[in-house]
Write a protein that holds these residues in place. Structure first.
Motif, short mmCIF file in Angstrom:
data_model
loop_
_atom_site.label_atom_id
_atom_site.label_comp_id
_atom_site.label_asym_id
_atom_site.label_seq_id
_atom_site.Cartn_x
_atom_site.Cartn_y
_atom_site.Cartn_z
N SER A 225 0.84 -1.19 0.00
CA SER A 225 0.00 0.00 0.00
C SER A 225 0.88 1.25 0.00
O SER A 225 2.03 1.21 0.45
CB SER A 225 -0.91 0.01 1.23
N ILE A 226 0.36 2.36 -0.47
CA ILE A 226 1.13 3.60 -0.48
C ILE A 226 1.45 4.00 0.96
O ILE A 226 2.54 4.53 1.25
CB ILE A 226 0.38 4.74 -1.21
N THR A 227 0.54 3.69 1.91
CA THR A 227 0.81 4.02 3.31
C THR A 227 2.07 3.33 3.80
O THR A 227 2.93 3.97 4.43
CB THR A 227 -0.39 3.62 4.20
N SER A 228 2.20 2.05 3.51
CA SER A 228 3.38 1.33 3.99
C SER A 228 4.66 1.75 3.27
O SER A 228 5.74 1.73 3.87
CB SER A 228 3.15 -0.18 3.87
N TRP A 229 4.55 2.15 2.03
CA TRP A 229 5.71 2.72 1.35
C TRP A 229 6.15 4.01 2.05
O TRP A 229 7.34 4.26 2.25
CB TRP A 229 5.40 2.99 -0.13
N MET A 230 5.19 4.83 2.44
CA MET A 230 5.49 6.08 3.15
C MET A 230 6.07 5.79 4.53
O MET A 230 6.99 6.47 4.99
CB MET A 230 4.22 6.92 3.26
N VAL A 231 5.52 4.78 5.20
CA VAL A 231 6.01 4.39 6.53
C VAL A 231 7.48 3.99 6.46
O VAL A 231 8.31 4.44 7.26
CB VAL A 231 5.14 3.24 7.09
N ARG A 232 7.81 3.13 5.49
CA ARG A 232 9.19 2.64 5.39
C ARG A 232 10.15 3.77 5.02
O ARG A 232 11.27 3.84 5.54
CB ARG A 232 9.27 1.50 4.39
N ALA A 233 9.72 4.68 4.14
CA ALA A 233 10.58 5.82 3.77
C ALA A 233 10.82 6.72 4.98
O ALA A 233 11.93 7.22 5.20
CB ALA A 233 9.95 6.61 2.63
N THR A 234 9.78 6.92 5.79
CA THR A 234 9.90 7.77 6.98
C THR A 234 10.83 7.14 8.01
O THR A 234 11.67 7.84 8.61
CB THR A 234 8.51 8.00 7.59
N LEU A 235 10.71 5.84 8.20
CA LEU A 235 11.58 5.16 9.16
C LEU A 235 13.01 5.05 8.65
O LEU A 235 13.96 5.06 9.44
CB LEU A 235 11.00 3.78 9.50
N ARG A 236 13.17 4.99 7.36
CA ARG A 236 14.53 5.05 6.78
C ARG A 236 15.17 6.38 7.13
O ARG A 236 16.34 6.43 7.55
CB ARG A 236 14.45 4.88 5.26
N ASP A 237 14.40 7.46 6.98
CA ASP A 237 14.94 8.79 7.32
C ASP A 237 15.24 8.90 8.82
O ASP A 237 16.22 9.53 9.22
CB ASP A 237 13.94 9.88 6.92
N ALA A 238 14.39 8.30 9.65
CA ALA A 238 14.54 8.44 11.11
C ALA A 238 15.60 7.51 11.68
O ALA A 238 16.31 7.88 12.63
CB ALA A 238 13.21 8.16 11.79
N LEU A 239 15.74 6.31 11.09
CA LEU A 239 16.62 5.30 11.69
C LEU A 239 17.80 4.91 10.80
O LEU A 239 18.68 4.18 11.25
CB LEU A 239 15.80 4.04 12.01
N ALA B 8 7.78 17.17 -9.69
CA ALA B 8 7.68 17.13 -8.22
C ALA B 8 7.15 15.77 -7.76
O ALA B 8 7.58 15.24 -6.73
CB ALA B 8 6.77 18.25 -7.73
N MET B 9 6.24 15.20 -8.55
CA MET B 9 5.72 13.88 -8.21
C MET B 9 6.81 12.82 -8.33
O MET B 9 6.92 11.92 -7.49
CB MET B 9 4.54 13.53 -9.14
N LEU B 10 7.62 12.92 -9.36
CA LEU B 10 8.72 11.97 -9.53
C LEU B 10 9.75 12.12 -8.42
O LEU B 10 10.36 11.12 -8.00
CB LEU B 10 9.38 12.17 -10.90
N ALA B 11 9.92 13.34 -7.91
CA ALA B 11 10.84 13.55 -6.79
C ALA B 11 10.32 12.86 -5.53
O ALA B 11 11.10 12.29 -4.76
CB ALA B 11 11.02 15.05 -6.53
N LEU B 12 9.01 12.88 -5.33
CA LEU B 12 8.42 12.16 -4.20
C LEU B 12 8.64 10.65 -4.39
O LEU B 12 8.85 9.92 -3.44
CB LEU B 12 6.93 12.48 -4.09
N GLY B 13 8.58 10.21 -5.63
CA GLY B 13 8.85 8.81 -5.92
C GLY B 13 10.25 8.41 -5.53
O GLY B 13 10.49 7.32 -4.99
N ALA B 14 11.20 9.30 -5.77
CA ALA B 14 12.60 9.02 -5.37
C ALA B 14 12.69 8.91 -3.85
O ALA B 14 13.41 8.06 -3.31
CB ALA B 14 13.51 10.13 -5.88
N TRP B 15 11.95 9.78 -3.13
CA TRP B 15 11.94 9.70 -1.66
C TRP B 15 11.35 8.36 -1.19
O TRP B 15 11.83 7.74 -0.24
CB TRP B 15 11.14 10.85 -1.07
N LEU B 16 10.32 7.89 -1.89
CA LEU B 16 9.69 6.63 -1.53
C LEU B 16 10.62 5.44 -1.79
O LEU B 16 10.42 4.36 -1.23
CB LEU B 16 8.40 6.43 -2.32
N GLY B 17 11.61 5.65 -2.63
CA GLY B 17 12.54 4.57 -2.94
C GLY B 17 12.27 3.87 -4.24
O GLY B 17 12.75 2.77 -4.49
N LEU B 18 11.52 4.53 -5.12
CA LEU B 18 11.20 3.94 -6.42
C LEU B 18 12.35 4.10 -7.41
O LEU B 18 13.04 5.11 -7.37
CB LEU B 18 9.93 4.60 -6.99
#
Length: 270
Positions: A141-155, A260-270
């Motif tokens: 899900s997009i939520t879990s992709w966001m969760v993992r990207a956020t925890l990558r940044d934090a941890l 800008a959308m593609l840049a968010l994709g890079a943050w997500l790890g795509l």
């Protein structure tokens, strides 16, 4: 002469068949919400009818409930238009399959995951989740992709956390309430609001990612893409358009910068 006439008639028949060929408008409402296919068709019926007139071809609504089918269809360019709830699949289609971002859905530009803990939890920040268990929606899900990207940044590495995934967002609080996980993550505003109303805490949020994108296949001509975009952007500007939006429960659509959308994709790890 008869042969020439016959060829001309065949060409006309083929041209007519081509012009009436139905364009497929795929609709995905996510995998972590329960929305029946017939309900989805009904939501978009009026919009599909307008697009049929605008593009001079029938537009067929095709609900796509699972992400593997959606991903494959986008990869195969099987959908002429698509409303894609999960931003990561939309971004993949833009990046790899030549789709164009037509518009994003108003009211969903600030979609963000909240990290929830019980009221008496000693956890105070995302860094405290290191080595612990987190409940989250469907792994793709997009939520879990966001969760993992956020925890990558934090941890530094999202694998520092152990994940327990569930199909539906509203099941996440169950994990936390029953001590099956130390924390839970959801991007459903209703779930998070209810959690906080019961005294639960939120110890962090992800970066916001717009979801529910309308994208267009490279099979559509640039002028057709612009026609669709202009139509969608104008819907909330008239009473008639608002009536057609009403079944979808969306406020309307707006432009969004594809880069800008593609840049968010890079943050997500795509």
């Amino acid at each position: 002469m008869k042969t020439t006439i016959l060829r001309a008639l065949c060409a006309a028949v083929l041209l007519g068949a081509s012009s009436s060929h139905a364009l497929v408008f795929a609709i995905n409402e996510g995998v972590t919400y329960r929305v029946p296919a017939d309900e989805i068709r009904g939501k978009y019926a009026a919009i599909a009818a307008d697009l049929s007139k605008l593009l001079r071809q029938p537009v067929q609504i095709e609900p796509i409930g699972d992400y593997p089918s959606l991903r494959q269809g986008l990869s195969d360019k099987a959908y002429d238009l698509a409303m894609v709830h999960p931003a990561h699949l939309s971004i993949e289609a833009i990046k790899k399959s030549g789709y164009k971002l037509v518009a994003v859905t108003k009211g969903f530009q600030g979609y963000a995951a909240s990290f929830m803990v019980k009221a008496d939890s000693p956890l105070k920040s995302l860094s405290d989740l290191k080595g612990l268990h987190l409940g989250a929606p469907d792994e793709d899900s997009i939520t879990s992709w966001m969760v993992r990207a956020t925890l990558r940044d934090a941890l530094g590495d999202p694998k520092q956390v152990k994940y327990t995934y569930t199909r539906y967002q509203d099941a996440v609080p169950f994990f936390v309430e029953n001590n099956l996980t130390n924390a839970g993550a959801s991007a459903s505003s209703a779930v998070v609001k209810d959690w906080q109303a019961k005294g639960g805490k939120v110890i962090g949020k992800s970066k916001a990612v717009p979801i529910k994108h309308v994208i267009a296949s490279p099979n559509l001509a640039p002028d057709q893409v612009e026609q669709v975009r202009d139509y969608l952007l104008s819907l909330d500007g008239s009473e008639d358009g608002k009536k057609k939006l009403a079944p979808t429960k969306y406020q309307g659509f707006e432009r969004y910068d594809e880069a800008a959308m593609l840049a968010l994709g890079a943050w997500l790890g795509l």
